[in-house]
Write a protein that holds these residues in place. Sequence first.
Motif, PDB file in Angstrom:
ATOM      1  N   VAL A 111       0.868  -1.174   0.000  1.00 46.61           N
ATOM      2  CA  VAL A 111       0.000   0.000   0.000  1.00 46.61           C
ATOM      3  C   VAL A 111       0.904   1.223   0.000  1.00 46.61           C
ATOM      4  CG1 VAL A 111      -1.745   1.298   1.272  1.00 46.61           C
ATOM      5  CG2 VAL A 111      -1.803  -1.213   1.270  1.00 46.61           C
ATOM      6  N   PHE A 112       0.742   2.070  -1.001  1.00 40.80           N
ATOM      7  CA  PHE A 112       1.557   3.284  -1.031  1.00 40.80           C
ATOM      8  C   PHE A 112       0.712   4.475  -0.625  1.00 40.80           C
ATOM      9  CE2 PHE A 112       0.487   2.023  -5.392  1.00 40.80           C
ATOM     10  CZ  PHE A 112      -0.135   3.136  -5.918  1.00 40.80           C
ATOM     11  N   ALA A 113       1.266   5.220   0.338  1.00 46.39           N
ATOM     12  CA  ALA A 113       0.558   6.369   0.894  1.00 46.39           C
ATOM     13  C   ALA A 113       0.536   7.530  -0.086  1.00 46.39           C
ATOM     14  CB  ALA A 113       1.202   6.790   2.209  1.00 46.39           C
ATOM     15  N   ALA A 114       1.493   7.581  -0.993  1.00 43.40           N
ATOM     16  CA  ALA A 114       1.515   8.647  -1.990  1.00 43.40           C
ATOM     17  C   ALA A 114       2.463   8.281  -3.122  1.00 43.40           C
ATOM     18  CB  ALA A 114       1.951   9.967  -1.359  1.00 43.40           C
ATOM     19  N   SER A 115       2.030   8.573  -4.331  1.00 44.27           N
ATOM     20  CA  SER A 115       2.859   8.402  -5.515  1.00 44.27           C
ATOM     21  C   SER A 115       2.549   9.562  -6.448  1.00 44.27           C
ATOM     22  CB  SER A 115       2.547   7.082  -6.208  1.00 44.27           C
ATOM     23  OG  SER A 115       3.211   7.019  -7.455  1.00 44.27           O
ATOM     24  N   SER A 116       3.584  10.123  -7.043  1.00 47.05           N
ATOM     25  CA  SER A 116       3.361  11.269  -7.922  1.00 47.05           C
ATOM     26  C   SER A 116       2.551  10.866  -9.152  1.00 47.05           C
ATOM     27  CB  SER A 116       4.678  11.902  -8.332  1.00 47.05           C
ATOM     28  OG  SER A 116       5.515  10.936  -8.916  1.00 47.05           O
ATOM     29  N   ASP A 117       2.855   9.722  -9.733  1.00 49.79           N
ATOM     30  CA  ASP A 117       2.122   9.274 -10.919  1.00 49.79           C
ATOM     31  C   ASP A 117       2.323   7.766 -11.096  1.00 49.79           C
ATOM     32  OD1 ASP A 117       0.872   8.903 -13.327  1.00 49.79           O
ATOM     33  OD2 ASP A 117       1.819  10.609 -14.297  1.00 49.79           O
ATOM     34  N   PRO A 118       1.571   6.957 -10.372  1.00 44.02           N
ATOM     35  CA  PRO A 118       1.789   5.510 -10.421  1.00 44.02           C
ATOM     36  C   PRO A 118       1.482   4.895 -11.780  1.00 44.02           C
ATOM     37  CG  PRO A 118      -0.211   6.002  -9.199  1.00 44.02           C
ATOM     38  CD  PRO A 118       0.460   7.315  -9.482  1.00 44.02           C
ATOM     39  N   LEU A 119       0.657   5.525 -12.572  1.00 38.03           N
ATOM     40  CA  LEU A 119       0.314   4.979 -13.881  1.00 38.03           C
ATOM     41  C   LEU A 119       1.458   5.173 -14.879  1.00 38.03           C
ATOM     42  CD1 LEU A 119      -1.894   3.560 -15.479  1.00 38.03           C
ATOM     43  CD2 LEU A 119      -2.817   5.806 -16.048  1.00 38.03           C
ATOM     44  N   ASN A 120       1.927   6.401 -15.038  1.00 40.86           N
ATOM     45  CA  ASN A 120       2.982   6.681 -16.020  1.00 40.86           C
ATOM     46  C   ASN A 120       4.348   6.150 -15.620  1.00 40.86           C
ATOM     47  OD1 ASN A 120       1.472   7.902 -18.079  1.00 40.86           O
ATOM     48  ND2 ASN A 120       1.403   9.822 -16.945  1.00 40.86           N
ATOM     49  N   THR A 121       4.555   5.868 -14.339  1.00 43.76           N
ATOM     50  CA  THR A 121       5.827   5.269 -13.919  1.00 43.76           C
ATOM     51  C   THR A 121       5.788   3.749 -14.001  1.00 43.76           C
ATOM     52  OG1 THR A 121       5.087   5.345 -11.624  1.00 43.76           O
ATOM     53  CG2 THR A 121       6.500   7.156 -12.382  1.00 43.76           C
ATOM     54  N   GLY A 122       4.630   3.191 -14.337  1.00 41.67           N
ATOM     55  CA  GLY A 122       4.520   1.740 -14.481  1.00 41.67           C
ATOM     56  C   GLY A 122       4.307   0.997 -13.177  1.00 41.67           C
ATOM     57  N   ILE A 123       4.034   1.713 -12.112  1.00 39.75           N
ATOM     58  CA  ILE A 123       3.800   1.059 -10.825  1.00 39.75           C
ATOM     59  C   ILE A 123       2.503   0.262 -10.877  1.00 39.75           C
ATOM     60  CG2 ILE A 123       3.251   1.481  -8.398  1.00 39.75           C
ATOM     61  CD1 ILE A 123       5.268   3.840  -8.543  1.00 39.75           C
ATOM     62  N   VAL A 124       1.459   0.861 -11.461  1.00 38.29           N
ATOM     63  CA  VAL A 124       0.170   0.184 -11.597  1.00 38.29           C
ATOM     64  C   VAL A 124      -0.224   0.135 -13.072  1.00 38.29           C
ATOM     65  CG1 VAL A 124      -0.605   0.884  -9.301  1.00 38.29           C
ATOM     66  CG2 VAL A 124      -1.202   2.289 -11.270  1.00 38.29           C
ATOM     67  N   THR A 125      -1.138  -0.779 -13.387  1.00 39.93           N
ATOM     68  CA  THR A 125      -1.597  -0.906 -14.767  1.00 39.93           C
ATOM     69  C   THR A 125      -2.781   0.005 -15.066  1.00 39.93           C
ATOM     70  OG1 THR A 125      -2.974  -2.768 -14.100  1.00 39.93           O
ATOM     71  CG2 THR A 125      -0.791  -3.283 -14.994  1.00 39.93           C
ATOM     72  N   SER A 126      -3.484   0.424 -14.006  1.00 41.73           N
ATOM     73  CA  SER A 126      -4.646   1.289 -14.156  1.00 41.73           C
ATOM     74  C   SER A 126      -4.948   1.921 -12.807  1.00 41.73           C
ATOM     75  CB  SER A 126      -5.839   0.444 -14.623  1.00 41.73           C
ATOM     76  OG  SER A 126      -7.063   1.029 -14.292  1.00 41.73           O
ATOM     77  N   LEU A 127      -5.432   3.160 -12.802  1.00 41.68           N
ATOM     78  CA  LEU A 127      -5.802   3.777 -11.532  1.00 41.68           C
ATOM     79  C   LEU A 127      -7.049   3.119 -10.959  1.00 41.68           C
ATOM     80  CD1 LEU A 127      -5.137   7.560 -12.240  1.00 41.68           C
ATOM     81  CD2 LEU A 127      -3.724   5.955 -10.952  1.00 41.68           C
ATOM     82  N   ALA A 128      -7.979   2.723 -11.820  1.00 43.92           N
ATOM     83  CA  ALA A 128      -9.206   2.074 -11.358  1.00 43.92           C
ATOM     84  C   ALA A 128      -8.942   0.657 -10.851  1.00 43.92           C
ATOM     85  CB  ALA A 128     -10.237   2.044 -12.481  1.00 43.92           C
ATOM     86  N   ARG A 129      -8.028  -0.036 -11.495  1.00 42.06           N
ATOM     87  CA  ARG A 129      -7.682  -1.417 -11.118  1.00 42.06           C
ATOM     88  C   ARG A 129      -6.154  -1.541 -11.149  1.00 42.06           C
ATOM     89  NH1 ARG A 129     -12.286  -3.898 -10.629  1.00 42.06           N
ATOM     90  NH2 ARG A 129     -14.018  -3.569 -12.030  1.00 42.06           N
ATOM     91  N   PRO A 130      -5.508  -1.205 -10.018  1.00 44.92           N
ATOM     92  CA  PRO A 130      -4.045  -1.170  -9.994  1.00 44.92           C
ATOM     93  C   PRO A 130      -3.386  -2.493 -10.382  1.00 44.92           C
ATOM     94  CG  PRO A 130      -4.975  -0.300  -7.960  1.00 44.92           C
ATOM     95  CD  PRO A 130      -6.104  -0.844  -8.756  1.00 44.92           C
ATOM     96  N   GLY A 131      -4.032  -3.609 -10.097  1.00 44.00           N
ATOM     97  CA  GLY A 131      -3.489  -4.906 -10.457  1.00 44.00           C
ATOM     98  C   GLY A 131      -2.458  -5.395  -9.470  1.00 44.00           C
ATOM     99  N   ALA A 132      -2.122  -6.655  -9.633  1.00 45.86           N
ATOM    100  CA  ALA A 132      -1.115  -7.325  -8.808  1.00 45.86           C
ATOM    101  C   ALA A 132      -1.394  -7.123  -7.317  1.00 45.86           C
ATOM    102  CB  ALA A 132       0.285  -6.872  -9.204  1.00 45.86           C
ATOM    103  N   ASN A 133      -0.360  -6.820  -6.566  1.00 42.74           N
ATOM    104  CA  ASN A 133      -0.448  -6.705  -5.108  1.00 42.74           C
ATOM    105  C   ASN A 133      -0.315  -5.263  -4.634  1.00 42.74           C
ATOM    106  OD1 ASN A 133       2.242  -6.732  -6.054  1.00 42.74           O
ATOM    107  ND2 ASN A 133       2.991  -7.239  -4.030  1.00 42.74           N
ATOM    108  N   LEU A 134      -0.579  -4.309  -5.520  1.00 42.58           N
ATOM    109  CA  LEU A 134      -0.360  -2.892  -5.206  1.00 42.58           C
ATOM    110  C   LEU A 134      -1.650  -2.085  -5.198  1.00 42.58           C
ATOM    111  CD1 LEU A 134       2.468  -2.918  -7.706  1.00 42.58           C
ATOM    112  CD2 LEU A 134       2.868  -2.014  -5.450  1.00 42.58           C
TER     113      LEU A 134
END
Length: 178
Positions: A111-134
């Motif tokens: 669980v990340f308390a804050a990320s500047s842009d998790p989508l464009n950095t590749g952290i998540v696959t989608s803001l609506a459905r982050p995917g995986a364990n994140l």
Amino acid sequence: MLLVTFGSSAFAASNSFAQQYPRKRPRIGWLVPTTQAEWNGLLEEYRRGMRELGYIEGNTVETEYLYADGHVDRLPDLAAKLLERKVDLIVTAGTPSIIAAKRATDKIPVVFAASSDPLNTGIVTSLARPGANLTGLSLMASDLSAKRLELIHTLVPSVNNIAVLWDSSNPGMAFTRP
């Protein structure tokens, strides 16, 4: 009456079973990119919120805090230490810390308390459905950079030059450049 008897018997049996096989306390691991002093206020709010939910450190929940003290290169090793300590959940903030946690495990929830842009950095696959364990909070900083400059220009129209300082080693900051 039968339901009350059955219910109380089930409760008594579950308590007896729980005493024989004590339930493991959840273990939360914090992967902190900066120093303990910089996070004291935030962590006190976390502890207060946990207490309100009935989780007391050392009593009903165990918490491991690992601090990188501003040394981003330490984050992967600290994430590995959290895995060695068998945490059930990793909490972190900031793109470098999130990436370190993501690379360390695809099983333990992060669980990340804050990320500047998790989508464009590749952290998540989608803001609506982050995917995986994140999952976590996006600050959507990249979307706001141009708006911030526009606001400055509106407030102080005479400004012609603006200097922006950022950590170029942080992948999350690459998208916030004006």
